[in-house]
Design a protein around this motif. Structure first.
Motif, mmCIF file in Angstrom:
data_model
loop_
_atom_site.group_PDB
_atom_site.id
_atom_site.type_symbol
_atom_site.label_atom_id
_atom_site.label_comp_id
_atom_site.label_asym_id
_atom_site.label_seq_id
_atom_site.Cartn_x
_atom_site.Cartn_y
_atom_site.Cartn_z
ATOM 1 N N ASP A 28 4.814 -2.134 -15.898
ATOM 2 C CA ASP A 28 4.631 -0.682 -15.911
ATOM 3 C C ASP A 28 5.036 -0.106 -14.556
ATOM 4 N N CYS A 29 6.272 0.362 -14.454
ATOM 5 C CA CYS A 29 6.810 0.836 -13.176
ATOM 6 C C CYS A 29 6.039 2.040 -12.636
ATOM 7 N N ALA A 30 5.755 3.008 -13.499
ATOM 8 C CA ALA A 30 5.092 4.236 -13.050
ATOM 9 C C ALA A 30 3.709 3.943 -12.480
ATOM 10 N N GLN A 31 2.926 3.139 -13.205
ATOM 11 C CA GLN A 31 1.588 2.807 -12.724
ATOM 12 C C GLN A 31 1.648 1.923 -11.477
ATOM 13 N N SER A 32 2.623 1.038 -11.419
ATOM 14 C CA SER A 32 2.771 0.169 -10.246
ATOM 15 C C SER A 32 3.003 1.002 -8.984
ATOM 16 N N ILE A 33 3.906 1.961 -9.070
ATOM 17 C CA ILE A 33 4.192 2.823 -7.928
ATOM 18 C C ILE A 33 2.982 3.691 -7.587
ATOM 19 N N ASN A 34 2.293 4.172 -8.620
ATOM 20 C CA ASN A 34 1.116 5.013 -8.397
ATOM 21 C C ASN A 34 0.032 4.248 -7.636
ATOM 22 N N HIS A 35 -0.239 3.013 -8.051
ATOM 23 C CA HIS A 35 -1.251 2.202 -7.362
ATOM 24 C C HIS A 35 -0.807 1.864 -5.941
ATOM 25 N N ALA A 36 0.472 1.537 -5.777
ATOM 26 C CA ALA A 36 0.990 1.229 -4.439
ATOM 27 C C ALA A 36 0.862 2.444 -3.526
ATOM 28 N N ARG A 37 1.148 3.626 -4.060
ATOM 29 C CA ARG A 37 1.044 4.860 -3.276
ATOM 30 C C ARG A 37 -0.409 5.099 -2.843
ATOM 31 N N ASN A 38 -1.346 4.898 -3.760
ATOM 32 C CA ASN A 38 -2.752 5.086 -3.421
ATOM 33 C C ASN A 38 -3.204 4.124 -2.330
ATOM 34 N N LEU A 39 -2.755 2.877 -2.420
ATOM 35 C CA LEU A 39 -3.105 1.888 -1.403
ATOM 36 C C LEU A 39 -2.508 2.266 -0.058
ATOM 37 N N PHE A 40 -1.236 2.635 -0.066
ATOM 38 C CA PHE A 40 -0.539 2.976 1.175
ATOM 39 C C PHE A 40 -1.168 4.213 1.821
ATOM 40 N N ASP A 41 -1.486 5.215 1.011
ATOM 41 C CA ASP A 41 -2.112 6.434 1.523
ATOM 42 C C ASP A 41 -3.512 6.174 2.065
ATOM 43 N N SER A 42 -4.126 5.067 1.608
ATOM 44 C CA SER A 42 -5.475 4.724 2.076
ATOM 45 C C SER A 42 -5.448 3.857 3.328
ATOM 46 N N GLY A 43 -4.253 3.612 3.849
ATOM 47 C CA GLY A 43 -4.138 2.865 5.094
ATOM 48 C C GLY A 43 -3.787 1.401 4.946
ATOM 49 N N ILE A 44 -3.512 0.947 3.720
ATOM 50 C CA ILE A 44 -3.092 -0.438 3.508
ATOM 51 C C ILE A 44 -1.610 -0.552 3.848
ATOM 52 N N SER A 45 -1.263 -1.517 4.678
ATOM 53 C CA SER A 45 0.123 -1.643 5.132
ATOM 54 C C SER A 45 1.043 -2.119 4.020
ATOM 55 N N ALA A 46 2.329 -1.852 4.201
ATOM 56 C CA ALA A 46 3.326 -2.309 3.238
ATOM 57 C C ALA A 46 3.281 -3.827 3.098
ATOM 58 N N GLU A 47 3.084 -4.526 4.224
ATOM 59 C CA GLU A 47 3.026 -5.993 4.179
ATOM 60 C C GLU A 47 1.854 -6.462 3.332
ATOM 61 N N GLU A 48 0.683 -5.856 3.515
ATOM 62 C CA GLU A 48 -0.489 -6.244 2.725
ATOM 63 C C GLU A 48 -0.261 -6.006 1.242
ATOM 64 N N ILE A 49 0.397 -4.901 0.914
ATOM 65 C CA ILE A 49 0.650 -4.586 -0.492
ATOM 66 C C ILE A 49 1.614 -5.601 -1.101
ATOM 67 N N VAL A 50 2.615 -6.009 -0.333
ATOM 68 C CA VAL A 50 3.558 -7.014 -0.829
ATOM 69 C C VAL A 50 2.860 -8.354 -1.029
ATOM 70 N N VAL A 51 2.120 -8.796 -0.010
ATOM 71 C CA VAL A 51 1.504 -10.128 -0.060
ATOM 72 C C VAL A 51 0.357 -10.185 -1.064
ATOM 73 N N ASN A 52 -0.524 -9.190 -1.038
ATOM 74 C CA ASN A 52 -1.726 -9.226 -1.876
ATOM 75 C C ASN A 52 -1.541 -8.556 -3.235
ATOM 76 N N GLY A 53 -0.429 -7.856 -3.411
ATOM 77 C CA GLY A 53 -0.151 -7.213 -4.683
ATOM 78 C C GLY A 53 1.032 -7.830 -5.394
ATOM 79 N N ILE A 54 2.220 -7.572 -4.857
ATOM 80 C CA ILE A 54 3.438 -8.041 -5.514
ATOM 81 C C ILE A 54 3.489 -9.560 -5.625
ATOM 82 N N GLU A 55 3.208 -10.234 -4.513
ATOM 83 C CA GLU A 55 3.359 -11.687 -4.539
ATOM 84 C C GLU A 55 2.250 -12.364 -5.351
ATOM 85 N N VAL A 56 1.078 -11.751 -5.432
ATOM 86 C CA VAL A 56 0.033 -12.278 -6.313
ATOM 87 C C VAL A 56 0.482 -12.146 -7.768
ATOM 88 N N ALA A 57 1.053 -10.990 -8.097
ATOM 89 C CA ALA A 57 1.567 -10.792 -9.460
ATOM 90 C C ALA A 57 2.658 -11.804 -9.784
#
Length: 222
Positions: free
Chosen positions: A24-53
């Motif tokens: 689900d591309c739309a929801q994936s971007i939406n969740h990533a945006r919320n994380l990034f806006d909350s101060g989670i770094s791009a690296e953390e999102i890649v490692v703990n989000g994308i790479e976990v998936a």
């Protein structure tokens, strides 16, 4: 006794993983945006989000249980998140050296390679992408011409392992420039540097960045 409360950002990260897995591309971007806006770094999102998936998908990708459509949908969602986290306007000029990437012949799954390519580019490296299902001779020709800082080999399926093992030996046989060899991907991560005949085995894409920084000593090409 009640269960432990899950932190909202943990819930969002878990939701990101789930959205990527179902493609689900739309929801994936939406969740990533919320994380990034909350101060989670791009690296953390890649490692703990994308790479976990991707890791959860990798577990399904045995030779008996291969779902190409699922891989394609997951890969598309993952790449859309990567593009959001590393927009083209933020990609810096290549200044840290050249890296050659390839998925060797017999493996047509390049999600991991493409993620690493974007992260390397965003980190200031010039990337020469040999693509997927790449013959070793083509890879050797590119290495000879480019003389890169390192070569990154990705492998999702086990039959590609014997080809990875040959790369260093064939470089020496041809008498060409022999850079450091990095390896990663579901199948290769279950092996070892000695067995693969490589210099570095990455658990995540950012492990490769750390290794390259050590190689270059953090120096920037003038």
């Amino acid at each position: 006794m009640t269960g432990a409360t899950i932190h909202p950002l943990t819930e969002t990260m878990n939701s990101l993983v789930e959205a990527i897995i179902v493609g689900d591309c739309a929801q994936s971007i939406n969740h990533a945006r919320n994380l990034f806006d909350s101060g989670i770094s791009a690296e953390e999102i890649v490692v703990n989000g994308i790479e976990v998936a991707m890791g959860q998908l990798d577990e399904k990708c045995t030779m008996e249980q291969f779902n190409l459509l699922e891989i394609m949908l997951t890969g598309r969602a993952a790449m859309e998140v990567i593009k959001y986290l590393f927009p083209s306007g933020q990609i810096v000029t290549a200044r840290k050296g050249t890296i050659v990437l390839a998925v060797l012949e017999g493996d047509v799954h390049d999600i991991g390679k493409n993620i690493l390519k974007m992260i390397l580019t965003a980190s200031g490296y010039r990337v020469v992408d040999c693509g997927k299902n790449c013959p070793i001779e083509k890879l050797l020709d590119v290495i000879s011409e480019e003389k890169p800082l390192a070569v990154g080999l990705s492998g999702l399926i086990f039959p590609v392992i014997p080809m990875v093992k040959q790369v260093r030996e064939l470089m020496h046989e041809r008498g060409i420039y022999a850079p450091k060899i990095m390896a990663g991907g579901a199948a290769l991560r279950q092996s070892s540097t000695d067995n693969l005949n490589v210099d570095f085995l990455a658990g995540t894409a950012f492990d490769s960045i750390g290794y390259l920084e050590q190689l270059s000593g953090g120096k920037v090409n003038e």
